[in-house]
Design an enzyme around this catalytic site. Sequence first.
Site, short mmCIF file in Angstrom:
data_model
loop_
_atom_site.label_atom_id
_atom_site.label_comp_id
_atom_site.label_asym_id
_atom_site.label_seq_id
_atom_site.Cartn_x
_atom_site.Cartn_y
_atom_site.Cartn_z
N ARG A 23 -12.83 -46.83 -4.70
CA ARG A 23 -13.01 -45.71 -5.64
C ARG A 23 -13.40 -46.17 -7.05
NH1 ARG A 23 -8.71 -41.40 -6.32
NH2 ARG A 23 -10.45 -40.56 -7.47
N TYR A 66 -15.40 -42.95 -16.67
CA TYR A 66 -14.89 -43.48 -17.94
C TYR A 66 -16.02 -43.90 -18.86
CZ TYR A 66 -9.93 -43.28 -16.81
OH TYR A 66 -8.66 -42.81 -16.53
N SER A 73 -10.01 -44.69 -21.64
CA SER A 73 -9.15 -43.55 -21.97
C SER A 73 -8.62 -43.67 -23.40
CB SER A 73 -7.97 -43.50 -20.99
OG SER A 73 -7.02 -42.57 -21.44
N HIS A 130 9.87 -25.68 -25.47
CA HIS A 130 10.12 -25.81 -26.91
C HIS A 130 9.20 -24.85 -27.66
CE1 HIS A 130 10.59 -27.32 -30.95
NE2 HIS A 130 11.68 -27.93 -30.53
N ASP A 180 11.36 -32.49 -33.42
CA ASP A 180 12.47 -31.55 -33.23
C ASP A 180 13.10 -31.69 -31.84
OD1 ASP A 180 13.96 -29.31 -34.52
OD2 ASP A 180 13.35 -28.31 -32.65
#
Length: 394
Positions: A85, A93, A100, A200, A353
């Site tokens: 692969r 990419y 990345s 959140h 937070d």
Amino acid sequence: MNLCKIYSAGNCARNFKIIRNLSTGGQKRESSENSKAKTGILMVNMGGPSKLEQVQEFLTRIITDRDMMQLPMQSKLGPWIAKMRAPKVMKKYSEIGGGSPILKWSNLQGELMCQELDKISPESGPHKHYVGFRYADPLTEVALQQIEADGIEHMIIFSQYPHYSCATAGSSFTVISDYYKKRGLPKNMKLSIIDRWGTHPLLAQTVAERIKDELKHFDDKIKKDVMILFSAHSIPLRVLNRGDSYPSEIAATVHMVMNELNHSNPYQIVWQSKVGPLPWLGPATHNSLRGYVSQGKKNFIIVPIAFVNEHIETLHELDIQYCTDLARELKIEKIRRTPTPNDHPLFIKALADVVKTHLHSKKAISPKFVTRCPQCINENCQPCKTWFAQNCRM
Ligand code: FES
């Protein structure tokens, strides 16, 4: 046709500067500067190859991970599949710049989060972030070595998957428990974990702000008809049927985001990135675009809801394959893609937070984390959860 933008960098000059400084050697550089950090925050995620030559090794690590997938003769078959692969994945990419950006984003998020934490929680500071990737450098085990070398007093393992899946976050926790089972936890170091945080409020507000920014690009006459597609990485149905909580946690976030938007638009949760022949959770993102276009919809916003920073699934699959190539084929009038949270100021506040709330909660581990999926058949899960239950303390 107005094709979507490619979001490969932040929008703040100051933050660009930090990105440049936080390359793969970022953690090492910081350790000498911040060696007196008291609280270490290990940001775990899957990671991605920073360079094309790392792609095959990255794929091998994924395909040989038994928490991620189970194949016959996996230790032999996995490296072979990865080799087959790799050329195709390397091409993708190369089309997003040769690697990345997940490490650069993670380091930037960690740096900004710790700056914020030093302000809002001085009693637990100084804080220092560490990035621990499951399948790419810096590997989680290397980050753990660095944490020990720095003499951190309290390590918080902070999953950067806001929504928990046994195949993703679960795999990172398995690696950490296996590492310490062999070496022992450093004496006097407290350990606690943040395993999920998809509800959140500041995360929901960040995503809502991203959507509002994209809606500004649509004509007022059609704005309310723009279809919002919340796209998350899919999972195999057999993982879902074991009782994996990931899809329900995604839905909880989406519900909060739509509340923030006062339900201004039609919306749908869709699922991307299926691989292999087995059935996965749908509807698929690309099939949903086809379906809605056939129903007469012409304008879309795609929202990557499960990713906190840009990587190949956003920059290639969403931006190139769907928002560019497929949009052109389907003659979509306008389609835009929201950036992932990246360095949005609200998101940095959310990260800080989440940590501060965790510290104040005095709960080192959640009851949900120590409970297995009802149909769990993975031999790694119970030993991992037991180890954390026995060793987490604040
Ligand atoms: Fe979820 Fe084992 S697969 S706990």
